[in-house]
Design an enzyme around this catalytic site. Structure first.
Site, PDB file in Angstrom:
ATOM      1  N   HIS A  16       1.728  43.202 -17.187  1.00  0.00           N
ATOM      2  CA  HIS A  16       2.061  43.320 -15.764  1.00  0.00           C
ATOM      3  C   HIS A  16       1.278  42.273 -14.991  1.00  0.00           C
ATOM      4  CE1 HIS A  16       2.672  46.257 -12.114  1.00  0.00           C
ATOM      5  NE2 HIS A  16       2.658  44.983 -11.722  1.00  0.00           N
ATOM      6  N   HIS A  18       2.345  39.067 -12.079  1.00  0.00           N
ATOM      7  CA  HIS A  18       3.357  38.300 -11.340  1.00  0.00           C
ATOM      8  C   HIS A  18       2.870  36.858 -11.295  1.00  0.00           C
ATOM      9  CE1 HIS A  18       5.209  42.032  -9.654  1.00  0.00           C
ATOM     10  NE2 HIS A  18       3.980  42.480  -9.872  1.00  0.00           N
ATOM     11  N   HIS A 196       8.725  48.649 -11.131  1.00  0.00           N
ATOM     12  CA  HIS A 196       7.578  49.185 -10.398  1.00  0.00           C
ATOM     13  C   HIS A 196       8.000  50.544  -9.833  1.00  0.00           C
ATOM     14  CE1 HIS A 196       6.083  45.138 -10.672  1.00  0.00           C
ATOM     15  NE2 HIS A 196       5.056  45.345  -9.864  1.00  0.00           N
ATOM     16  N   GLU A 199       3.793  53.418  -7.427  1.00  0.00           N
ATOM     17  CA  GLU A 199       2.623  52.641  -6.988  1.00  0.00           C
ATOM     18  C   GLU A 199       2.236  53.215  -5.627  1.00  0.00           C
ATOM     19  OE1 GLU A 199       3.440  48.493  -6.178  1.00  0.00           O
ATOM     20  OE2 GLU A 199       1.309  47.957  -6.044  1.00  0.00           O
ATOM     21  N   ASP A 277      -1.818  42.423 -12.393  1.00  0.00           N
ATOM     22  CA  ASP A 277      -0.857  42.416 -11.280  1.00  0.00           C
ATOM     23  C   ASP A 277      -0.801  41.060 -10.573  1.00  0.00           C
ATOM     24  OD1 ASP A 277       1.153  43.573  -9.803  1.00  0.00           O
ATOM     25  OD2 ASP A 277      -0.134  44.819  -8.559  1.00  0.00           O
ATOM     26  N   ASP A 278      -1.672  40.836  -9.592  1.00  0.00           N
ATOM     27  CA  ASP A 278      -1.718  39.577  -8.821  1.00  0.00           C
ATOM     28  C   ASP A 278      -3.180  39.125  -8.765  1.00  0.00           C
ATOM     29  OD1 ASP A 278       1.157  39.534  -7.702  1.00  0.00           O
ATOM     30  OD2 ASP A 278       0.444  41.556  -7.252  1.00  0.00           O
TER      31      ASP A 278
HETATM   32  N1  ADE Z   1       4.986  41.898  -6.170  1.00  0.00           N
HETATM   33  C1  ADE Z   1       3.829  41.358  -6.517  1.00  0.00           C
HETATM   34  N2  ADE Z   1       2.895  42.301  -6.687  1.00  0.00           N
HETATM   35  C2  ADE Z   1       3.491  43.481  -6.459  1.00  0.00           C
HETATM   36  C3  ADE Z   1       3.071  44.828  -6.474  1.00  0.00           C
HETATM   37  N3  ADE Z   1       1.811  45.176  -6.776  1.00  0.00           N
HETATM   38  N4  ADE Z   1       3.958  45.781  -6.164  1.00  0.00           N
HETATM   39  C4  ADE Z   1       5.215  45.455  -5.848  1.00  0.00           C
HETATM   40  N5  ADE Z   1       5.665  44.214  -5.817  1.00  0.00           N
HETATM   41  C5  ADE Z   1       4.821  43.226  -6.121  1.00  0.00           C
HETATM   42 ZN    ZN Z   2       3.213  44.351  -9.863  1.00  0.00          ZN
END
Ligand code: ADE
Ligand code: ZN
Length: 337
Positions: A16, A18, A196, A199, A277-278
């Site tokens: 996971h 992006h 997703h 969350e 994630d990011d």
């Molecule tokens: N796009 C990038 N990060 C995300 C996240 N944590 N939740 C939903 N969309 C995303």
């Molecule tokens: Zn994500």
């Protein structure tokens, strides 16, 4: 070796991440300059200072704005290579990476430019370091079903190079049911699908992702434990959850790491993987997530072994490759020294 060191040095998969969320401020500024784009932030420090999020949407607004510096195949290649170089430092040997074509195509950046660039970066990492990657095309759920179908059409000429489909962006108000027909088409193409869910959204969205989208993994899913029947179902069916602990804290899903639902998820027998994630926006890559989780919960080596085994088990590689990596995890986590 202590548990943290052993966990950090273990071979692992990331399921996971992006790719647009790996854009570090330094690279964003370099690309803005290379592409002659006036960037709305004064400096790297000023941009980093803006990473103070109150929820998912406040992050997404900045994330989509920063992605504007990505214009050329070379930009996407540089982005991918930078992520893989960094992931390798955390002993990631395999990564299944989300990309969001709808963040780029409306700006005039073609689907082919994005895909070829990402593949070029991944090819360098494969050749240099033997890293394994898969690309997962994510649909932006705040956009329409029609837009998702149009994006799928753009992907069709390259379908053999896309390994799966996902669903991301603003969760609340955009339930999985909105994309039931799109995902049916993705599955008809023979591709695994993920989404997703849970969350910020309620457990009911996880149920929809399972029942309507027929996902093989749930991205995040940290709210699953609010529903005992759902928790039982996820555990029984061994549906992997790609948990992103630092993301959840930075987006205020949990007030602090100590309040994360990970221990309840473990107690519920859920199949957990740990991911970033990011990472450029949330304070670190996979290693930083592992450190933060360990500082909060002091899990034992058996638990970490399970997380890393899950990361390979839930991946989209073939069974023979999975077995090889699972044996490496066992050898590493069970070693006496
Ligand atoms: N796009 C990038 N990060 C995300 C996240 N944590 N939740 C939903 N969309 C995303
Ligand atoms: Zn994500």
């Amino acid at each position: 070796m202590d548990v943290l060191k052993r966990a950090l040095s273990c071979p692992k998969a990331e399921l996971h991440v992006h790719i647009e969320g790996t854009l570090e401020p330094e690279l964003a500024f370099a690309l803005a300059q290379r592409n002659n784009i006036a960037f709305p932030h004064a400096s790297v420090e000023a941009l980093r200072a803006a990473y103070d999020f109150s929820d998912l949407q406040s992050f997404l607004d900045l994330y989509y704005a920063c992605a504007d510096v990505l214009r050329t195949e070379q930009d996407f290649s540089d982005l991918m290579l930078a992520y893989l170089r960094r992931a390798r430092e955390d002993n990631v040997v395999h990564a299944e990476i989300f990309f969001d074509p709808q963040t780029h195509t409306p700006r005039g950046v073609s689907f082919e430019t994005v895909l070829k660039g990402l593949e070029a970066g991944a090819a360098i990492a494969a050749a240099e370091w033997g890293m394994s990657t898969r690309l997962i095309l994510c649909f932006l759920r705040h956009l329409s079903e029609e837009d998702a179908f149009a994006t799928l059409e753009l992907a069709l000429p390259f379908i053999d190079r896309i390994h799966g489909f996902g669903l991301d962006s603003s969760e609340v108000g955009h339930p999985p049911s909105k994309f039931e027909r799109v995902f049916a088409k993705c599955r008809a193409l023979g591709k695994p699908v993920v989404a997703h869910a849970g969350e910020e959204g309620p457990p009911a969205y996880i149920v929809e992702a399972l029942d309507l989208l027929k996902v093989s993994r749930i991205d995040h899913g940290v709210r699953a434990v609010e529903d005992a029947a759902l928790t039982h179902r996820l555990a029984h069916d061994r549906i992997a959850l790609t948990v992103c602990p630092l993301s959840n804290v930075r987006l205020c899903v949990f007030e602090k790491m100590e309040l994360h639902s990970l221990p309840s998820m473990l107690a519920g027998g859920l199949c957990i993987t740990i991911n970033s994630d990011d990472p450029a926006y949330f304070g670190g890559y996979l290693g930083a997530n592992i450190r933060a989780v360990q500082a909060a919960f002091a899990f034992d080596a058996t638990t970490w072994r399970e997380f890393f085994r899950n990361s390979f088990d839930a991946s989209f590689v073939d069974e023979a490759q999975k077995e090889k990596w699972l044996a490496q995890v066992d050898a590493h986590m069970l070693a006496l020294a």
